[in-house]
Design an enzyme around this catalytic site. Sequence first.
Site, PDB file in Angstrom:
ATOM      1  N   GLY A  18       0.839  -1.205   0.000  1.00 10.90           N
ATOM      2  CA  GLY A  18       0.000   0.000   0.000  1.00 10.90           C
ATOM      3  C   GLY A  18       0.872   1.252   0.000  1.00 10.90           C
ATOM      4  N   ARG A  79       0.716  -4.457  -6.172  1.00  8.62           N
ATOM      5  CA  ARG A  79       0.832  -5.799  -5.611  1.00  8.62           C
ATOM      6  C   ARG A  79       1.109  -6.713  -6.797  1.00  8.62           C
ATOM      7  NH1 ARG A  79      -2.600  -3.418  -1.604  1.00  8.62           N
ATOM      8  NH2 ARG A  79      -1.316  -3.414   0.268  1.00  8.62           N
ATOM      9  N   ASP A 110       5.344  -5.653   5.819  1.00  6.63           N
ATOM     10  CA  ASP A 110       6.013  -6.924   6.117  1.00  6.63           C
ATOM     11  C   ASP A 110       5.913  -7.896   4.951  1.00  6.63           C
ATOM     12  OD1 ASP A 110       3.259  -7.002   6.826  1.00  6.63           O
ATOM     13  OD2 ASP A 110       3.593  -8.920   7.829  1.00  6.63           O
ATOM     14  N   GLY A 111       4.826  -7.793   4.168  1.00  6.68           N
ATOM     15  CA  GLY A 111       4.700  -8.668   2.994  1.00  6.68           C
ATOM     16  C   GLY A 111       5.825  -8.374   2.005  1.00  6.68           C
ATOM     17  N   THR A 155       3.844   2.258   5.667  1.00  8.24           N
ATOM     18  CA  THR A 155       2.455   1.808   5.733  1.00  8.24           C
ATOM     19  C   THR A 155       1.736   2.682   6.748  1.00  8.24           C
ATOM     20  OG1 THR A 155       0.964   0.084   6.548  1.00  8.24           O
ATOM     21  CG2 THR A 155       3.211  -0.045   7.312  1.00  8.24           C
ATOM     22  N   ASP A 157      -0.525   1.690   8.617  1.00 10.99           N
ATOM     23  CA  ASP A 157      -1.063   0.866   9.708  1.00 10.99           C
ATOM     24  C   ASP A 157      -0.193   0.854  10.968  1.00 10.99           C
ATOM     25  OD1 ASP A 157      -2.977   0.265   7.856  1.00 10.99           O
ATOM     26  OD2 ASP A 157      -2.096  -1.666   7.285  1.00 10.99           O
ATOM     27  N   ASP A 159       2.135  -1.224  11.772  1.00 12.19           N
ATOM     28  CA  ASP A 159       2.066  -2.587  12.298  1.00 12.19           C
ATOM     29  C   ASP A 159       3.387  -3.327  12.169  1.00 12.19           C
ATOM     30  OD1 ASP A 159       2.104  -2.746   9.572  1.00 12.19           O
ATOM     31  OD2 ASP A 159       0.376  -4.072   9.377  1.00 12.19           O
ATOM     32  N   ARG A 201      -6.381  -2.125   9.070  1.00 10.52           N
ATOM     33  CA  ARG A 201      -6.485  -3.586   8.989  1.00 10.52           C
ATOM     34  C   ARG A 201      -6.501  -4.176  10.399  1.00 10.52           C
ATOM     35  NH1 ARG A 201      -2.237  -5.457   4.514  1.00 10.52           N
ATOM     36  NH2 ARG A 201      -0.825  -4.422   5.932  1.00 10.52           N
ATOM     37  N   ARG A 285     -24.729   8.828  13.110  1.00 10.87           N
ATOM     38  CA  ARG A 285     -24.310   8.793  11.712  1.00 10.87           C
ATOM     39  C   ARG A 285     -22.998   8.031  11.582  1.00 10.87           C
ATOM     40  NH1 ARG A 285     -28.698  10.296  11.096  1.00 10.87           N
ATOM     41  NH2 ARG A 285     -29.492  12.223  10.177  1.00 10.87           N
ATOM     42  N   ARG A 294      -5.153   7.766   3.156  1.00  8.76           N
ATOM     43  CA  ARG A 294      -3.853   7.473   2.543  1.00  8.76           C
ATOM     44  C   ARG A 294      -3.248   8.676   1.835  1.00  8.76           C
ATOM     45  NH1 ARG A 294      -2.186   2.543   2.327  1.00  8.76           N
ATOM     46  NH2 ARG A 294      -3.621   0.791   2.454  1.00  8.76           N
ATOM     47  N   SER A 549       9.487  26.287  20.302  1.00  6.72           N
ATOM     48  CA  SER A 549      10.902  26.420  19.947  1.00  6.72           C
ATOM     49  C   SER A 549      11.710  25.160  20.222  1.00  6.72           C
ATOM     50  CB  SER A 549      11.547  27.553  20.734  1.00  6.72           C
ATOM     51  OG  SER A 549      10.793  28.713  20.653  1.00  6.72           O
ATOM     52  N   ARG A 584      14.176  31.847  -8.746  1.00  5.64           N
ATOM     53  CA  ARG A 584      13.976  32.684  -7.556  1.00  5.64           C
ATOM     54  C   ARG A 584      14.607  32.034  -6.321  1.00  5.64           C
ATOM     55  NH1 ARG A 584       8.325  35.442  -7.080  1.00  5.64           N
ATOM     56  NH2 ARG A 584       9.425  36.888  -8.439  1.00  5.64           N
ATOM     57  N   ARG A 679      13.620  36.903  -2.904  1.00  5.56           N
ATOM     58  CA  ARG A 679      12.464  37.384  -2.153  1.00  5.56           C
ATOM     59  C   ARG A 679      12.612  36.957  -0.697  1.00  5.56           C
ATOM     60  NH1 ARG A 679      11.934  39.622  -6.144  1.00  5.56           N
ATOM     61  NH2 ARG A 679      10.121  39.894  -7.510  1.00  5.56           N
ATOM     62  N   GLN A 687       3.502  31.041  12.924  1.00  7.18           N
ATOM     63  CA  GLN A 687       4.106  29.768  13.323  1.00  7.18           C
ATOM     64  C   GLN A 687       3.558  29.229  14.636  1.00  7.18           C
ATOM     65  OE1 GLN A 687       8.650  30.008  12.445  1.00  7.18           O
ATOM     66  NE2 GLN A 687       7.755  32.023  12.380  1.00  7.18           N
TER      67      GLN A 687
HETATM   68  P1  ADP Z   1       2.777  -5.026   2.441  1.00  6.02           P
HETATM   69  O1  ADP Z   1       4.179  -5.001   1.948  1.00  6.02           O
HETATM   70  O2  ADP Z   1       2.238  -3.655   2.631  1.00  6.02           O
HETATM   71  O3  ADP Z   1       2.602  -5.940   3.614  1.00  6.02           O
HETATM   72  P2  ADP Z   1       1.540  -7.012   0.706  1.00  6.02           P
HETATM   73  O4  ADP Z   1       1.443  -8.024   1.800  1.00  6.02           O
HETATM   74  O5  ADP Z   1       0.378  -6.846  -0.186  1.00  6.02           O
HETATM   75  O6  ADP Z   1       1.866  -5.547   1.267  1.00  6.02           O
HETATM   76  O7  ADP Z   1       2.826  -7.380  -0.165  1.00  6.02           O
HETATM   77  C1  ADP Z   1       3.203  -6.610  -1.279  1.00  6.02           C
HETATM   78  C2  ADP Z   1       3.803  -7.505  -2.326  1.00  6.02           C
HETATM   79  O8  ADP Z   1       4.922  -8.188  -1.759  1.00  6.02           O
HETATM   80  C3  ADP Z   1       2.911  -8.612  -2.816  1.00  6.02           C
HETATM   81  O9  ADP Z   1       2.042  -8.184  -3.857  1.00  6.02           O
HETATM   82  C4  ADP Z   1       3.896  -9.634  -3.327  1.00  6.02           C
HETATM   83  O10 ADP Z   1       4.365  -9.258  -4.595  1.00  6.02           O
HETATM   84  C5  ADP Z   1       5.026  -9.486  -2.347  1.00  6.02           C
HETATM   85  N1  ADP Z   1       4.915 -10.500  -1.278  1.00  6.02           N
HETATM   86  C6  ADP Z   1       4.171 -10.440  -0.164  1.00  6.02           C
HETATM   87  N2  ADP Z   1       4.315 -11.551   0.566  1.00  6.02           N
HETATM   88  C7  ADP Z   1       5.159 -12.348  -0.107  1.00  6.02           C
HETATM   89  C8  ADP Z   1       5.736 -13.632   0.129  1.00  6.02           C
HETATM   90  N3  ADP Z   1       5.436 -14.338   1.227  1.00  6.02           N
HETATM   91  N4  ADP Z   1       6.573 -14.133  -0.796  1.00  6.02           N
HETATM   92  C9  ADP Z   1       6.891 -13.421  -1.896  1.00  6.02           C
HETATM   93  N5  ADP Z   1       6.385 -12.214  -2.167  1.00  6.02           N
HETATM   94  C10 ADP Z   1       5.546 -11.670  -1.295  1.00  6.02           C
END
Ligand code: ADP
Length: 788
Positions: A18, A79, A110-111, A155, A157, A159, A201, A285, A294, A549, A584, A679, A687
Amino acid sequence: MSSPLPHQWRIGIFTSGGDSCGMNSAVRACTRIALRRGAQVFAIKDGFAGMHRGEMVELTWADVAGIMARGGTVIGTARCAEFRSEAGRRVAAMHLAVRGINALVCIGGDGSLTGADTLLREWPAHLAALEAEGKITAAQRAQCDRLHLVGFTGTIDNDMAGTDATIGVWSALTRIVDAIDCLQSTAESHRRCFVVECMGRASGFLSVLAALVTGSEYAIFPEAPPGSPRVDWRDEMCDILRKCRAKSSASVVVVCEGAVDWAGKRIDAAECVRVIEERLGVETRLTVLGHVQRGGVPVPADRYIATMMGARAIDVLMSDMSEPQCVGMAGETTVVLPLRQCVAQCVETGRALKELRFADAEALRCGSHRECMRLWKRLNDYQLALPAAPAAAPLHSLDRRGAALGVKRVAILTCGAPAPGMSACVGTLARLMLTHGHEPIGIRDGFVGLARAATVRGGGIESAAEPLEWFAMRDMMHLGGSALSCNRDVAGKDVTLDSIAVALAVLDISALVVIGGFEGFQSVDNMRRARDRFPQFAMPLFCIPATISCNVPGSDLSIGCDRGLTNLVDAVDKVKQSAVGMRRMFCVEVMGRFCGYLAMLGALCSGAEIALLPENPLRLADLQAALDVTHARFDTAFNDKINGCAVVIKNECAGGDVFTLDVLVNLFESESKGHFDVRKSVLGHLQQGGLPTVVDRFYALRLALACSQRVAGALAVDAADDSAEANAAHNLCEIVGVVKGEPVFTPMEKFDSLVNKALRRPKEQWWLKELAAINETIALPNKDYGRQ
Ligand code: ADP
């Protein structure tokens, strides 16, 4: 054992997962630091997708100019399903090897870090196979024989393990808090309740902190489900809302999109609306904030952490470490941890949440997140236990019914120039003192007001002091300035210590907390020194730093300095936009007196080339350097790629009486030789104004929490106890601060040795050397500007 350095550093930078505000500052910092160190830098477009497609472009210095103020990521993110398979990663490896890229900077969640680490582990096998298949040459294989990897997290999040904050979290919180602040007035007008759904999330950081800093009545987030295994969350939520609505016409419930109950069942924000309407009959509401969280202009706090982490990441990468590392923040400072350890902790947190081991998940979150959750629970539990209409404490000195029950009065006052966030600190501290069973007393008009209590005695004390009642503190979170009102009068100088001693006795005060700047610190220090003459001062005395300050010791930041910085960076962004397409030079004068914090951070977070600080003597050579930079900027054949102005940020006292702003502007104008115009812009009191930022409010909460625990601890010591430890507690006198992300208590005895009194600033300023060096490396172009 260290392996040989690669023949040539060719670094691929990518943003993945993201998007988040501040990623551009990270790309800019990484690119320019790496270029300065002699590396070649490539932007890998759209994260792993671009790696897989082979879409990589070389970056020059000028390519990353003017991107700090833009949200999202200019090099794209996506992704990529293909990257999840070994075959997909082999294709990516081929594209990297063909370009000789031997080092990766991954900015993602982390992904993404897991994906990059997987590629790293497989790298030797990929190279061997690619060479065997004839897809890369032996020379290409040799150039990137070893792959280096560093990561840091972008991110909203927050996290990621191993960091207090991830890039984007402060901008997202700013969007959320702005929205809730807006909803408050319409909620009040219609006596409505609003349920606000936030992103995050499975991470509750955004929602719990947003609820805390807006004074929202209830928060629902994943790590600590609402209610308890025995108490239904709907009952708890309605119980609290019922009590609050007796006192306040607006109510807000903040719900994290990933919230669940104790059985793991999703809690839907729309369900909260239904429950409130049905059970309380209150018009309610739903506001789903969605993707606005974002977007937008990155706030300075995100630009700062992104720049710091980016700079450190290149240092770490080029130190040729043996395993991949992850850069994070501990407060304002970068930290480095093994990437695999950080990712493993994230995975473990996810598992704990899935298995409904909430306490484990909470314990695995980063320190700042845990602190917010603890604070939330403390306040929520107290609110639950409150009677529907708690009585305000009587203030008459003779009427101290609570005293027999051990209830002590804690006086809170604000001192010095007003700083946004002071009121948030007063409100949170007052509430926390109530949770500890004590009576918080707000003193109006600083020490002058306190002294007034000595003269009015009995009747009329209300004009100087007031009990701070739980529900009245709700609206303190989003007030600018100081709701208690403050001034620069110093105790022991402008206000007599005798009158203060009498006032403390009349009000029956047992502890005093002063929230303010230099004047507040001096006042408390004067009281401490006079304890032998005034036994009334033998009570716990505390100072909480609040000044735009940031010129007081004992804490990395002070409450209000982020508002000052935000106003300044907003202004420089606008000044830059006004000069697009022109040649400038802007000279912007900023506040801070003899402390250059605002000027330095303002330059770092706005991309200004030069920061003139009062800490450094201003020499002709510095002015020549500013001129050279500006000439170089507009000389380049590549200047169509860059923003149309160069910016010098000058602290109001830098250069003393000699190099005033007018002198600088005239000098630059005449030396520009018609090549560019000059300028000036003096930001002045703009401030200081505005509502406290999220960072200011967060600092206010953290300092209030740390202070309340210290005060409560000291007050728990028996007054009749004459032991050395008890005496130390009775005579505690400390500065409450946050250093490297942790609460720190500095004895006031050290105040004199920590500050330069004449210049009213700390002798040691944590930001001075490191930040100046980073800004010089990133913002000051080389002579062959644009061609690197
Ligand atoms: P984030 O990095 O924000 O946690 P995602 O989990 O969607 O986001 O991961 C982003 C991209 O990283 C994925 O679309 C994929 O290409 C790659 N990725 C995520 N997890 C794995 C994994 N276990 N092995 C290989 N590539 C991964």
